[in-house]
Design an enzyme around this catalytic site. Structure first.
Site, PDB file in Angstrom:
ATOM      1  NE  ARG A  55      17.374  50.585  47.979  1.00  0.00           N
ATOM      2  CZ  ARG A  55      16.528  49.724  48.533  1.00  0.00           C
ATOM      3  NH1 ARG A  55      16.512  48.452  48.169  1.00  0.00           N
ATOM      4  NH2 ARG A  55      15.698  50.118  49.484  1.00  0.00           N
ATOM      5  CE1 TYR A 107      41.375  52.891  39.110  1.00  0.00           C
ATOM      6  CE2 TYR A 107      39.638  51.620  40.154  1.00  0.00           C
ATOM      7  CZ  TYR A 107      40.285  52.822  39.948  1.00  0.00           C
ATOM      8  OH  TYR A 107      39.830  53.946  40.584  1.00  0.00           O
ATOM      9  CG  ASP A 178      37.494  45.907  34.520  1.00  0.00           C
ATOM     10  OD1 ASP A 178      37.174  46.500  33.470  1.00  0.00           O
ATOM     11  OD2 ASP A 178      37.685  46.503  35.603  1.00  0.00           O
ATOM     12  CE  LYS A 203      37.839  55.197  34.245  1.00  0.00           C
ATOM     13  NZ  LYS A 203      37.105  54.533  35.291  1.00  0.00           N
TER      14      LYS A 203
HETATM   15  C1  LIG Z   1      39.762  49.044  34.519  1.00  0.00           C
HETATM   16  C2  LIG Z   1      38.917  49.738  35.546  1.00  0.00           C
HETATM   17  N1  LIG Z   1      38.004  49.031  36.216  1.00  0.00           N
HETATM   18  C3  LIG Z   1      37.224  49.616  37.151  1.00  0.00           C
HETATM   19  C4  LIG Z   1      37.372  50.947  37.477  1.00  0.00           C
HETATM   20  C5  LIG Z   1      36.484  51.564  38.524  1.00  0.00           C
HETATM   21  O1  LIG Z   1      35.469  52.283  37.921  1.00  0.00           O
HETATM   22  P1  LIG Z   1      34.727  53.558  38.575  1.00  0.00           P
HETATM   23  O2  LIG Z   1      35.757  54.636  38.696  1.00  0.00           O
HETATM   24  O3  LIG Z   1      33.641  53.870  37.587  1.00  0.00           O
HETATM   25  O4  LIG Z   1      34.220  53.131  39.898  1.00  0.00           O
HETATM   26  C6  LIG Z   1      38.308  51.717  36.796  1.00  0.00           C
HETATM   27  C7  LIG Z   1      38.466  53.146  37.132  1.00  0.00           C
HETATM   28  O5  LIG Z   1      39.387  53.806  36.697  1.00  0.00           O
HETATM   29  C8  LIG Z   1      39.113  51.099  35.800  1.00  0.00           C
HETATM   30  O6  LIG Z   1      40.041  51.785  35.132  1.00  0.00           O
END
Ligand SMILES: Cc1ncc(COP(=O)(O)O)c(C=O)c1O
Length: 389
Positions: A55, A107, A178, A203
């Site tokens: 970890r 999101y 993000d 993604k």
């Molecule tokens: C723009 C964005 N940020 C964060 C996340 C969260 O990521 P995760 O699903 O890998 O936890 C997503 C998930 O769809 C996203 O589209």
């Protein structure tokens, strides 16, 4: 915690391939080994080796972190078991009484973090409909950060990162960006002055819909120490196997995104001429100002688009009629997938809030894949034709 002290002279599309080399292994393997051992032998009672416990540090995860740092041209990167785990670790920085400004259009899972966990932890927040309209008056004594997602999810609105940075830094607030929709291939928030970049690497970096991962990248050493502490203490670290999968997937990031962007352009042109479509959304499509910002701060538009179908289209029938494209959430994989944000990714938003953002039941989000563009367009067109009343 490892520091990336190198600035590579390689182009990005070389660095994704060569950025995590397995140079020093006894077999001369090209790909890095996966170190699955959870624990490491001490040299003696008083001396621990470089590694102790999975970890806390792991050689395969360090390779993945170094790769992401190099691609971002950042000093530090940290790998997590999901994008949300990366964001949760960043948000651990804030204390009761702090205030955060965020774009309203984010999101759904991040929105849920704000509305439920920030509220529980007495961290105040404001959602701004348009962060480009941010002014000094939006900042309070206790404002600690501005949170940006650009282009936003799912209506692809664009925020001027450098402008937000200039305002936020005047008020000693951090800028967190993000960058999931763009990746460091297309947009570099740190180079535009942002303090922290966050990714759902589930993604584009993973790219094959078979990996859940998140990353943080940043330059400030004291923030990096803090996040290293949180990473180990909260424990949502990226596993050795997933670190390897991340390294493998990232090798084709530039290649995939080039193809996906080319496909997305063709899909946009086809949808704009389709009588079943009211509007097509892509970064910069909303107005000339956002178009100029996107062209200035990014090298491309990515491959997520959205479109609003006319009232004549029965969306249930549309999704059922699709032959090749799957109805599924997520984005950035090689397969084209499609969803209705209002009842999936943006379900955590109250309906009134959702509608203010233009996320209604006729809005469809489409993550364009790498298939032949003619097949993608033909599938969309036949399903649209069959679902109009
Ligand atoms: C723009 C964005 N940020 C964060 C996340 C969260 O990521 P995760 O699903 O890998 O936890 C997503 C998930 O769809 C996203 O589209």
């Amino acid at each position: 915690m490892t520091e990336n002290k190198t600035t590579s002279s390689l182009h990005y599309d070389s660095l994704v391939v060569q950025g995590a080399p397995a140079r020093q292994n006894e077999y001369g393997a090209i790909m890095p080994p996966i170190f699955l051992s959870t624990t490491y032998r001490f040299e003696d009672l008083d001396h621990q080796g470089t590694y102790e416990y999975v970890r806390t540090q792991n050689p395969t995860r360090e390779k993945a972190e170094r790769l992401i740092a190099r691609l971002e041209d950042a000093r530090y990167a940290f790998g997590f078991s999901s994008g949300m785990a990366a964001l949760a670790t960043i948000f651990e920085h804030f204390k009761p009484g702090d205030h955060i400004i965020s774009s309203a259009n984010i999101y759904g899972g991040t929105y849920r973090f704000f509305s439920d966990l920030f509220t529980k932890n007495q961290i105040a927040y404001n959602f701004k409909q348009d962060l480009n309209a941010l002014t000094d008056a939006d900042f309070k004594e206790n404002t600690r950060a501005v949170y940006i997602e650009t282009p936003s999810n799912p209506t692809l609105r664009v925020t001027d990162i450098a402008k937000v940075v200039a305002l936020a830094h005047r008020h000693h607030a951090l800028v967190i960006c993000d960058n999931t929709f763009m990746t460091s291939y297309l947009q570099r928030p740190l180079a535009l002055g942002a303090d922290i970049v966050a990714y759902s690497a589930t993604k584009y970096f993973g790219g094959h819909a078979d990996l859940c991962a998140g990353f943080i990248a940043l330059n400030d050493p004291s923030l990096a120490e803090e996040f290293y502490f949180f990473q180990n203490t909260l424990g949502a670290t990226l596993s050795p196997f997933d670190s390897y999968t991340l390294i493998r997937g990232t090798k084709t990031l530039a290649l995939r995104l080039d193809r996906q962007q080319e496909n997305a352009k063709a899909v946009i042109a086809a949808l704009q001429n389709d009588p079943a479509i009211d509007e097509v959304y892509f970064p910069g499509s909303s107005n000339a100002v956002e178009h100029e910002i996107q062209a200035r701060q990014a090298r491309g538009n990515g491959s997520v688009i959205s479109f609003r179908v006319t009232e004549e289209v029965d969306l249930k029938r549309f999704f059922n009629q699709l032959q090749m494209i799957d109805l599924a959430v997520s984005l950035g994989g090689v397969e084209s997938i499609i969803c209705r944000p209002a009842t999936s990714t943006h379900e955590p938003y109250p309906q009134a809030e959702r509608e203010k953002l233009g996320v209604d039941n006729q809005l469809v989000r489409f993550a364009v894949g790498i298939e032949n563009k003619a097949d993608i367009i033909a599938d969309l067109q036949q399903a649209l034709a069959r679902s109009r009343s």
